[in-house]
Design a protein around this motif. Structure first.
Motif, PDB file in Angstrom:
ATOM      1  N   UNK A 184      45.408  40.969  40.914  1.00 40.10           N
ATOM      2  CA  UNK A 184      44.076  40.388  41.090  1.00 40.10           C
ATOM      3  C   UNK A 184      43.057  41.165  40.262  1.00 40.10           C
ATOM      4  N   UNK A 185      41.804  40.730  40.326  1.00 37.94           N
ATOM      5  CA  UNK A 185      40.700  41.441  39.704  1.00 37.94           C
ATOM      6  C   UNK A 185      39.890  42.119  40.795  1.00 37.94           C
ATOM      7  N   UNK A 186      39.281  43.246  40.467  1.00 36.06           N
ATOM      8  CA  UNK A 186      38.362  43.932  41.370  1.00 36.06           C
ATOM      9  C   UNK A 186      36.949  43.723  40.843  1.00 36.06           C
ATOM     10  N   UNK A 187      36.025  43.410  41.730  1.00 34.43           N
ATOM     11  CA  UNK A 187      34.615  43.256  41.379  1.00 34.43           C
ATOM     12  C   UNK A 187      33.813  44.237  42.227  1.00 34.43           C
ATOM     13  N   UNK A 188      33.103  45.148  41.560  1.00 39.72           N
ATOM     14  CA  UNK A 188      32.346  46.201  42.226  1.00 39.72           C
ATOM     15  C   UNK A 188      30.855  46.050  41.962  1.00 39.72           C
ATOM     16  N   UNK A 189      30.042  46.514  42.917  1.00 41.86           N
ATOM     17  CA  UNK A 189      28.622  46.699  42.638  1.00 41.86           C
ATOM     18  C   UNK A 189      28.518  47.877  41.677  1.00 41.86           C
ATOM     19  N   UNK A 190      27.376  48.004  41.018  1.00 34.67           N
ATOM     20  CA  UNK A 190      27.185  49.129  40.103  1.00 34.67           C
ATOM     21  C   UNK A 190      27.307  50.461  40.844  1.00 34.67           C
ATOM     22  N   UNK A 191      26.785  50.537  42.055  1.00 35.79           N
ATOM     23  CA  UNK A 191      26.857  51.783  42.828  1.00 35.79           C
ATOM     24  C   UNK A 191      28.297  52.138  43.190  1.00 35.79           C
ATOM     25  N   UNK A 218      34.264  47.631  50.125  1.00 31.79           N
ATOM     26  CA  UNK A 218      33.421  48.116  49.029  1.00 31.79           C
ATOM     27  C   UNK A 218      33.593  47.320  47.735  1.00 31.79           C
ATOM     28  N   UNK A 219      34.472  46.327  47.744  1.00 28.06           N
ATOM     29  CA  UNK A 219      34.698  45.539  46.527  1.00 28.06           C
ATOM     30  C   UNK A 219      35.082  44.120  46.913  1.00 28.06           C
ATOM     31  N   UNK A 220      35.000  43.244  45.923  1.00 29.96           N
ATOM     32  CA  UNK A 220      35.545  41.901  46.047  1.00 29.96           C
ATOM     33  C   UNK A 220      36.808  41.851  45.212  1.00 29.96           C
ATOM     34  N   UNK A 221      37.782  41.071  45.666  1.00 28.63           N
ATOM     35  CA  UNK A 221      38.970  40.822  44.861  1.00 28.63           C
ATOM     36  C   UNK A 221      38.981  39.354  44.480  1.00 28.63           C
ATOM     37  N   UNK A 222      39.385  39.082  43.251  1.00 25.74           N
ATOM     38  CA  UNK A 222      39.465  37.711  42.744  1.00 25.74           C
ATOM     39  C   UNK A 222      40.926  37.421  42.434  1.00 25.74           C
ATOM     40  N   UNK A 223      41.452  36.398  43.101  1.00 20.09           N
ATOM     41  CA  UNK A 223      42.869  36.042  43.018  1.00 20.09           C
ATOM     42  C   UNK A 223      43.038  34.603  42.569  1.00 20.09           C
ATOM     43  N   UNK A 224      44.169  34.320  41.920  1.00 21.08           N
ATOM     44  CA  UNK A 224      44.549  32.924  41.748  1.00 21.08           C
ATOM     45  C   UNK A 224      44.952  32.428  43.129  1.00 21.08           C
ATOM     46  N   UNK A 225      44.765  31.150  43.381  1.00 17.60           N
ATOM     47  CA  UNK A 225      45.083  30.601  44.700  1.00 17.60           C
ATOM     48  C   UNK A 225      46.550  30.824  45.059  1.00 17.60           C
ATOM     49  N   UNK A 226      47.448  30.583  44.117  1.00 13.61           N
ATOM     50  CA  UNK A 226      48.887  30.734  44.385  1.00 13.61           C
ATOM     51  C   UNK A 226      49.248  32.192  44.665  1.00 13.61           C
ATOM     52  N   UNK A 227      48.755  33.103  43.840  1.00 14.03           N
ATOM     53  CA  UNK A 227      49.070  34.521  44.041  1.00 14.03           C
ATOM     54  C   UNK A 227      48.548  35.011  45.393  1.00 14.03           C
ATOM     55  N   UNK A 228      47.363  34.543  45.784  1.00 13.98           N
ATOM     56  CA  UNK A 228      46.792  34.935  47.069  1.00 13.98           C
ATOM     57  C   UNK A 228      47.644  34.421  48.227  1.00 13.98           C
ATOM     58  N   UNK A 229      48.049  33.165  48.156  1.00 19.71           N
ATOM     59  CA  UNK A 229      48.874  32.597  49.230  1.00 19.71           C
ATOM     60  C   UNK A 229      50.220  33.315  49.320  1.00 19.71           C
ATOM     61  N   UNK A 230      50.826  33.601  48.167  1.00 25.42           N
ATOM     62  CA  UNK A 230      52.098  34.330  48.150  1.00 25.42           C
ATOM     63  C   UNK A 230      51.923  35.728  48.745  1.00 25.42           C
ATOM     64  N   UNK A 231      50.859  36.390  48.351  1.00 28.75           N
ATOM     65  CA  UNK A 231      50.597  37.738  48.849  1.00 28.75           C
ATOM     66  C   UNK A 231      50.378  37.730  50.358  1.00 28.75           C
ATOM     67  N   UNK A 232      49.584  36.789  50.840  1.00 31.62           N
ATOM     68  CA  UNK A 232      49.318  36.713  52.283  1.00 31.62           C
ATOM     69  C   UNK A 232      50.590  36.457  53.083  1.00 31.62           C
ATOM     70  N   UNK A 233      51.421  35.528  52.614  1.00 33.21           N
ATOM     71  CA  UNK A 233      52.675  35.239  53.326  1.00 33.21           C
ATOM     72  C   UNK A 233      53.534  36.493  53.444  1.00 33.21           C
ATOM     73  N   UNK A 234      53.655  37.197  52.337  1.00 34.71           N
ATOM     74  CA  UNK A 234      54.476  38.409  52.306  1.00 34.71           C
ATOM     75  C   UNK A 234      53.914  39.473  53.247  1.00 34.71           C
TER      76      UNK A 234
END
Length: 143
Positions: free
Chosen positions: A42-49, A113-129
């Motif tokens: 996935x991608x990580x999205x952070x505030x500047x701080x 402290x961050x947001x994660x950005x996932x493809x829908x499929x990768x997120x669903x696969x990750x959650x199931x696991x």
């Protein structure tokens, strides 16, 4: 609790690489945001701080250790400053879109402290696991 990113949201990545950020998070990201290659695909999205705190930790890692150098490269060389436009979107660079396999529906997950950005499929696969393994993980972490 207001400073924390929490929750799971679905947003459409458009053809120009723009992704809407959930309205409740936009104010925190207005002062600056950095997106980078994350872990688990996935991608990580952070505030500047928060990014500044992470960079401080990365610069304190021993340069003589290969894993420390590799992790710093992953996080820093893959990073890009992004701005929220008037419609609440960020513009993701192509190399990050490709890295995370994003197209169509994307998942934005708040992780304190961050947001994660996932493809829908990768997120669903990750959650199931991870949901199947949640009891074992909790026991191993002594929760």
């Amino acid at each position: 609790m207001d400073n924390l990113f929490i929750g799971e949201y679905q947003h459409q990545l458009d053809d120009k690489g723009r992704l809407a950020i959930p309205a409740k998070f936009r104010r925190k990201l207005k002062k600056g945001a950095i997106v980078t290659k994350g872990l688990d695909g996935c991608l990580f999205l952070y505030t500047a701080d928060e990014w500044s705190k992470l960079v401080t930790k990365l610069t304190q890692m021993p340069i003589s250790q290969g894993n420390a150098r590799a992790f710093a490269r992953l996080m820093l060389a893959g990073a890009m400053t992004v701005e929220i436009d008037s419609q609440g979107r960020i513009n993701l660079p192509n190399y990050l879109i490709k890295f995370a396999g994003l197209k169509g529906i994307s998942i934005i997950a708040g992780l304190m402290s961050r947001l994660e950005i996932w493809s829908e499929k990768a997120w669903e696969d990750y959650k199931k696991k991870t949901e199947k393994e949640s009891e074992k993980m909790a026991e191993a972490l002594f929760i």
